[in-house]
Design a protein around this motif. Structure first.
Motif, PDB file in Angstrom:
ATOM      1  N   ARG A   1      -6.562  -3.202   6.758  1.00 26.27           N
ATOM      2  CA  ARG A   1      -6.260  -4.126   5.662  1.00 26.27           C
ATOM      3  C   ARG A   1      -7.181  -3.876   4.471  1.00 26.27           C
ATOM      4  O   ARG A   1      -6.741  -3.864   3.329  1.00 26.27           O
ATOM      5  CB  ARG A   1      -6.385  -5.577   6.145  1.00 26.27           C
TER       6      ARG A   1
ATOM      7  N   HIS B   1       3.339  -0.409   4.138  1.00 29.15           N
ATOM      8  CA  HIS B   1       4.600  -1.166   4.167  1.00 29.15           C
ATOM      9  C   HIS B   1       4.509  -2.350   5.127  1.00 29.15           C
ATOM     10  O   HIS B   1       4.987  -3.446   4.830  1.00 29.15           O
ATOM     11  CB  HIS B   1       5.758  -0.247   4.553  1.00 29.15           C
ATOM     12  N   ARG B   2       3.883  -2.153   6.272  1.00 27.19           N
ATOM     13  CA  ARG B   2       3.760  -3.225   7.257  1.00 27.19           C
ATOM     14  C   ARG B   2       2.909  -4.370   6.717  1.00 27.19           C
ATOM     15  O   ARG B   2       3.220  -5.541   6.929  1.00 27.19           O
ATOM     16  CB  ARG B   2       3.140  -2.688   8.551  1.00 27.19           C
TER      17      ARG B   2
ATOM     18  N   VAL C   1       1.950  -4.916   3.247  1.00 27.56           N
ATOM     19  CA  VAL C   1       2.340  -5.395   1.923  1.00 27.56           C
ATOM     20  C   VAL C   1       3.817  -5.792   1.856  1.00 27.56           C
ATOM     21  O   VAL C   1       4.199  -6.660   1.079  1.00 27.56           O
ATOM     22  CB  VAL C   1       2.009  -4.332   0.843  1.00 27.56           C
ATOM     23  N   GLY C   2       4.647  -5.146   2.676  1.00 27.94           N
ATOM     24  CA  GLY C   2       6.076  -5.448   2.635  1.00 27.94           C
ATOM     25  C   GLY C   2       6.870  -4.511   1.743  1.00 27.94           C
ATOM     26  O   GLY C   2       8.087  -4.653   1.612  1.00 27.94           O
ATOM     27  N   ARG C   3       6.199  -3.577   1.111  1.00 34.26           N
ATOM     28  CA  ARG C   3       6.840  -2.576   0.251  1.00 34.26           C
ATOM     29  C   ARG C   3       6.123  -1.254   0.445  1.00 34.26           C
ATOM     30  O   ARG C   3       4.965  -1.222   0.837  1.00 34.26           O
ATOM     31  CB  ARG C   3       6.712  -2.956  -1.228  1.00 34.26           C
ATOM     32  N   SER C   4       6.806  -0.178   0.126  1.00 33.78           N
ATOM     33  CA  SER C   4       6.159   1.133   0.191  1.00 33.78           C
ATOM     34  C   SER C   4       5.180   1.255  -0.972  1.00 33.78           C
ATOM     35  O   SER C   4       5.271   0.509  -1.955  1.00 33.78           O
ATOM     36  CB  SER C   4       7.206   2.243   0.099  1.00 33.78           C
TER      37      SER C   4
ATOM     38  N   THR D   1      -1.290 -10.697  -5.023  1.00 35.14           N
ATOM     39  CA  THR D   1      -0.928  -9.494  -4.279  1.00 35.14           C
ATOM     40  C   THR D   1      -1.758  -9.277  -3.021  1.00 35.14           C
ATOM     41  O   THR D   1      -1.574  -8.284  -2.340  1.00 35.14           O
ATOM     42  CB  THR D   1      -1.081  -8.235  -5.174  1.00 35.14           C
TER      43      THR D   1
ATOM     44  N   GLU E   1       7.140   1.707  -4.210  1.00 30.10           N
ATOM     45  CA  GLU E   1       7.755   0.460  -4.681  1.00 30.10           C
ATOM     46  C   GLU E   1       6.697  -0.486  -5.238  1.00 30.10           C
ATOM     47  O   GLU E   1       6.931  -1.163  -6.241  1.00 30.10           O
ATOM     48  CB  GLU E   1       8.502  -0.232  -3.537  1.00 30.10           C
ATOM     49  N   TYR E   2       5.541  -0.535  -4.578  1.00 29.43           N
ATOM     50  CA  TYR E   2       4.465  -1.395  -5.052  1.00 29.43           C
ATOM     51  C   TYR E   2       4.013  -0.968  -6.445  1.00 29.43           C
ATOM     52  O   TYR E   2       3.831  -1.806  -7.325  1.00 29.43           O
ATOM     53  CB  TYR E   2       3.281  -1.368  -4.073  1.00 29.43           C
TER      54      TYR E   2
ATOM     55  N   PRO F   1      -2.774  -8.975   0.607  1.00 30.68           N
ATOM     56  CA  PRO F   1      -1.981  -8.885   1.838  1.00 30.68           C
ATOM     57  C   PRO F   1      -2.225 -10.108   2.719  1.00 30.68           C
ATOM     58  O   PRO F   1      -3.337 -10.591   2.833  1.00 30.68           O
ATOM     59  CB  PRO F   1      -2.501  -7.622   2.525  1.00 30.68           C
ATOM     60  N   SER F   2      -1.181 -10.575   3.350  1.00 32.02           N
ATOM     61  CA  SER F   2      -1.312 -11.777   4.174  1.00 32.02           C
ATOM     62  C   SER F   2      -1.537 -11.478   5.641  1.00 32.02           C
ATOM     63  O   SER F   2      -1.949 -12.334   6.391  1.00 32.02           O
ATOM     64  CB  SER F   2      -0.060 -12.639   4.026  1.00 32.02           C
TER      65      SER F   2
END
Length: 119
Positions: free
Chosen positions: A50, A87-88, A90-93, A115, A96-97, A117-118
């Motif tokens: 992370r 991607h895992r 952030v949710g985007r590649s 932005t 894309e980010y 990461p969660s």
């Protein structure tokens, strides 16, 4: 545990393993892993990933370096692992980010909050 976490924050791009981090914390590797997870809510490996992704997010927003260059700068050993992990979390590649990065006139503190990461 705080010394080990601080070492991970400082040297996120270096190859760090549990035995080395356990030595910093002055405990056995198995005790270190259990205690780190109990204290910080995630495994040492996940925490380090992370941190690397957070740094990569900054570099993607603020530099023109390629995603592959950033991958190696933050400590990943392969672009595939970097992209999959990014991607895992952030949710985007990474591509894309970068395309959807927040405009430069937004204060950095807001960008970081929005932005972060969660997972």
């Amino acid at each position: 545990m705080l010394r080990a976490r601080d070492a991970m924050d400082r040297a996120y791009a270096q190859p760090l393993d549990v035995p080395a981090l356990a030595r910093i914390a002055h405990v056995s590797p198995s005790h270190f892993s259990r205690t780190f997870r109990a204290t910080f809510g995630e495994t040492p490996h996940r925490y380090l990933q992370r941190r690397r992704v957070e740094r990569a997010m900054f570099l993607l927003r603020e530099t023109g370096n390629s995603a592959t260059d950033i991958c190696f700068m933050v400590g990943f050993e392969s672009p595939g692992t970097f992209s999959r992990t990014f991607h895992r979390i952030v949710g985007r590649s990474p591509r894309e980010y970068r395309k959807g990065a927040v405009a430069a006139d937004v204060p950095t503190c807001f960008t970081k909050a929005w932005t972060r990461p969660s997972a």
